[in-house]
Design a protein around this motif. Structure first.
Motif: not given
Length: 255
Positions: A164-169
């Motif tokens: 989730l964080f990688m897709f956001v960041g």
């Protein structure tokens, strides 16, 4: 002997895990410790395999719910899923060659950085603004899929939250779109892990199937709730779950 009461308790836990995991990942934080506690005498690899069967069904149900409501970049996200699935299988194969305990301090540090960065960047994931060209998205997806896939097959805690964080960041997705995209990759990693455990006879199907049904129900309701509440709610829940994973890993590392 596994009783009906034990299976019923595990189904309740699988429902709760599916509900949380469908939005921000971290369902394993609820499901796995409970399985280890209640399934005394069952080999740990079999517990892992049984949990994978439950998680796979719930994650697939959440993906189905998101797919019709949230726009997804199928080319890049699908590439990440295929690569992640292959590396998850590889990670499951080499788990016996390297003590997972050595990964805990590193994973703990990464999660602390992620939580602090998300707290600091109030606007992170609030707007869907992809920042990569389609071609670069595919290459980043391949690298991300390899790293996260291997990690999930080898160790696992926090995989959904990392995705989730990688897709956001990295990709610039909003939290809702990132959550939907993470589900596709997570389906692939769970499927690969389950394939390995099932092939080696390490799935307790009498427990896995009712847990899977409960996980599906929880995941479907969780995805519906996330779609209703929107990106802001998912961001807050993400921080709560990541904080929970940090506390759990810190306890296991320093106790």
């Amino acid at each position: 002997m596994i009783t009906v009461t034990t299976i019923a308790a595990l189904c309740v836990v699988a429902f709760a895990a599916g509900f949380i995991d469908s939005m921000v990942g971290g369902g394993g934080l609820i499901q796995l410790p409970t399985m280890l506690l209640l399934l005394k005498g069952v080999p740990v690899p079999t517990i892992f395999g049984t949990g994978k069967a439950s998680s796979l069904m719930g994650t697939a149900a959440a993906l189905r719910r998101y797919a019709g409501q949230v726009p997804m970049q199928w080319r890049s996200v699908g590439t990440a899923a295929v690569v992640a699935g292959g590396f998850a299988f590889l990670g499951a194969r080499v788990i016996s060659l390297f003590p997972p305990e050595l990964l805990r301090p590193m994973v703990l540090g990464l999660l602390v950085v992620i939580a602090l960065y998300t707290f600091w960047r109030k606007d992170l994931g609030s707007i869907h603004a992809p920042r990569l060209t389609p071609r670069r998205e595919v290459w980043v997806a391949i690298i991300m899929g390899a790293i996260i896939g291997f990690y999930d097959g080898f160790f696992g805690p926090g995989t959904g939250s990392f995705l989730l964080f990688m897709f956001v960041g990295l990709f610039g997705y909003d939290f809702l779109t990132a959550s939907a995209s993470a589900k596709l990759v997570n389906v692939a990693t769970n499927l690969a892990g389950l394939a390995y455990f099932a092939y080696t006879g390490q799935v307790l199907w009498i427990v896995a199937l009712p847990m899977a049904a409960s996980n599906i129900l929880g995941s479907t309701l969780g995805a519906n709730y996330a779609l209703k509440k929107g990106t802001g709610f998912v961001r807050i829940l993400f921080l709560v779950v990541v904080s929970g994973i940090i506390i759990k890993l810190a306890w296991e590392t320093f106790r």
